[in-house]
Design a protein around this motif. Structure first.
Motif, PDB file in Angstrom:
ATOM      1  N   MET A 144     -35.600   5.415 -35.770  1.00  0.00           N
ATOM      2  CA  MET A 144     -36.798   4.594 -35.991  1.00  0.00           C
ATOM      3  C   MET A 144     -37.809   4.767 -34.859  1.00  0.00           C
ATOM      4  SD  MET A 144     -35.454   1.128 -37.865  1.00  0.00           S
ATOM      5  CE  MET A 144     -34.120   0.760 -36.743  1.00  0.00           C
ATOM      6  N   GLU A 145     -37.314   4.852 -33.615  1.00  0.00           N
ATOM      7  CA  GLU A 145     -38.230   5.042 -32.485  1.00  0.00           C
ATOM      8  C   GLU A 145     -38.862   6.435 -32.528  1.00  0.00           C
ATOM      9  OE1 GLU A 145     -40.621   4.485 -29.297  1.00  0.00           O
ATOM     10  OE2 GLU A 145     -39.553   2.967 -30.439  1.00  0.00           O
ATOM     11  N   VAL A 146     -38.093   7.441 -32.909  1.00  0.00           N
ATOM     12  CA  VAL A 146     -38.655   8.791 -33.048  1.00  0.00           C
ATOM     13  C   VAL A 146     -39.751   8.780 -34.107  1.00  0.00           C
ATOM     14  CG1 VAL A 146     -38.160  11.144 -33.826  1.00  0.00           C
ATOM     15  CG2 VAL A 146     -36.645  10.034 -32.175  1.00  0.00           C
ATOM     16  N   ALA A 147     -39.496   8.120 -35.228  1.00  0.00           N
ATOM     17  CA  ALA A 147     -40.509   8.038 -36.287  1.00  0.00           C
ATOM     18  C   ALA A 147     -41.780   7.369 -35.774  1.00  0.00           C
ATOM     19  CB  ALA A 147     -39.954   7.283 -37.493  1.00  0.00           C
ATOM     20  N   ARG A 148     -41.641   6.285 -35.000  1.00  0.00           N
ATOM     21  CA  ARG A 148     -42.816   5.607 -34.431  1.00  0.00           C
ATOM     22  C   ARG A 148     -43.588   6.538 -33.500  1.00  0.00           C
ATOM     23  NH1 ARG A 148     -39.658   0.899 -35.031  1.00  0.00           N
ATOM     24  NH2 ARG A 148     -38.468   1.168 -33.129  1.00  0.00           N
ATOM     25  N   ARG A 149     -42.859   7.273 -32.688  1.00  0.00           N
ATOM     26  CA  ARG A 149     -43.543   8.190 -31.755  1.00  0.00           C
ATOM     27  C   ARG A 149     -44.237   9.319 -32.508  1.00  0.00           C
ATOM     28  NH1 ARG A 149     -40.260   8.735 -26.084  1.00  0.00           N
ATOM     29  NH2 ARG A 149     -39.985   6.497 -25.730  1.00  0.00           N
ATOM     30  N   LEU A 150     -43.596   9.831 -33.550  1.00  0.00           N
ATOM     31  CA  LEU A 150     -44.241  10.868 -34.355  1.00  0.00           C
ATOM     32  C   LEU A 150     -45.532  10.329 -34.969  1.00  0.00           C
ATOM     33  CD1 LEU A 150     -41.167  12.451 -36.180  1.00  0.00           C
ATOM     34  CD2 LEU A 150     -42.445  13.407 -34.253  1.00  0.00           C
ATOM     35  N   GLY A 174     -30.883  13.704 -41.946  1.00  0.00           N
ATOM     36  CA  GLY A 174     -30.223  13.724 -40.649  1.00  0.00           C
ATOM     37  C   GLY A 174     -31.192  13.358 -39.550  1.00  0.00           C
ATOM     38  N   ASP A 175     -31.384  14.277 -38.619  1.00  0.00           N
ATOM     39  CA  ASP A 175     -32.332  14.041 -37.528  1.00  0.00           C
ATOM     40  C   ASP A 175     -33.582  14.905 -37.676  1.00  0.00           C
ATOM     41  OD1 ASP A 175     -31.236  16.506 -36.974  1.00  0.00           O
ATOM     42  OD2 ASP A 175     -30.847  16.097 -34.867  1.00  0.00           O
ATOM     43  N   GLU A 176     -33.877  15.324 -38.906  1.00  0.00           N
ATOM     44  CA  GLU A 176     -35.043  16.161 -39.158  1.00  0.00           C
ATOM     45  C   GLU A 176     -36.151  15.352 -39.825  1.00  0.00           C
ATOM     46  OE1 GLU A 176     -33.949  19.627 -41.380  1.00  0.00           O
ATOM     47  OE2 GLU A 176     -32.672  20.383 -39.780  1.00  0.00           O
ATOM     48  N   PHE A 177     -37.374  15.628 -39.383  1.00  0.00           N
ATOM     49  CA  PHE A 177     -38.548  14.983 -39.942  1.00  0.00           C
ATOM     50  C   PHE A 177     -39.499  16.066 -40.435  1.00  0.00           C
ATOM     51  CE2 PHE A 177     -36.789  11.841 -37.163  1.00  0.00           C
ATOM     52  CZ  PHE A 177     -37.117  10.618 -37.727  1.00  0.00           C
ATOM     53  N   ALA A 178     -40.258  15.753 -41.470  1.00  0.00           N
ATOM     54  CA  ALA A 178     -41.307  16.649 -41.965  1.00  0.00           C
ATOM     55  C   ALA A 178     -42.638  15.934 -41.769  1.00  0.00           C
ATOM     56  CB  ALA A 178     -41.095  16.975 -43.438  1.00  0.00           C
ATOM     57  N   ILE A 179     -43.638  16.700 -41.355  1.00  0.00           N
ATOM     58  CA  ILE A 179     -44.967  16.139 -41.120  1.00  0.00           C
ATOM     59  C   ILE A 179     -45.974  16.961 -41.904  1.00  0.00           C
ATOM     60  CG2 ILE A 179     -46.750  15.726 -39.383  1.00  0.00           C
ATOM     61  CD1 ILE A 179     -44.463  15.393 -37.339  1.00  0.00           C
ATOM     62  N   LEU A 180     -46.817  16.269 -42.651  1.00  0.00           N
ATOM     63  CA  LEU A 180     -47.905  16.897 -43.389  1.00  0.00           C
ATOM     64  C   LEU A 180     -49.201  16.535 -42.677  1.00  0.00           C
ATOM     65  CD1 LEU A 180     -49.052  18.405 -45.848  1.00  0.00           C
ATOM     66  CD2 LEU A 180     -49.071  16.203 -47.047  1.00  0.00           C
TER      67      LEU A 180
END
Length: 123
Positions: free
Chosen positions: A11-17, A32-38
């Motif tokens: 959740m903190e990683v998502a906020r920072r992203l 998992g620990d992967e995020f996608a950004i558009l």
């Protein structure tokens, strides 16, 4: 540190992203620990690499989670949308290949996928 700290970390990683993006951009947990950004409306690869640099700077800062200081790093794969992508999953596939290439180069790297030549490695 347990599932609870792991969930808090994601959740903190998502906020920072999200803090590194503009209001029209999108971030989603991919698995998992992967995020996608558009990233919408970019002019060229420099816009994307500048976002990657902001993300890496943000994630370098320690995270304080339940009395634990946690340090993380991100490997980032970048694929630019162009008319040659007929399916969105192909764009994600190329970004994923670039991300794994970045992981092979070491921590906190980003790689830009380039179908015309080998992957462009950046730091």
């Amino acid at each position: 540190f347990g599932h609870s700290v792991g969930d808090d970390l994601l959740m903190e990683v998502a906020r920072r992203l999200e803090s590194c993006l503009r209001s029209g951009d999108t971030v989603a947990r991919f698995g998992g620990d992967e995020f996608a950004i558009l990233i919408e409306d970019i002019k060229d690869v420099t816009d994307a690499t500048n976002v990657a640099k902001r993300i890496q700077e943000s994630l370098r800062l320690p995270l304080e989670l339940k009395e634990h200081e946690i340090l993380i790093a991100a490997s980032i794969g970048i694929a630019l949308n162009c008319s040659s992508y007929e399916q969105p999953e192909n764009l994600l596939r190329d970004a994923d290949m670039a991300m794994y290439h970045a992981k092979q180069q070491g921590k906190a790297r980003y790689v830009v996928f380039n179908s015309q030549k080998s992957l462009d490695t950046n730091y």
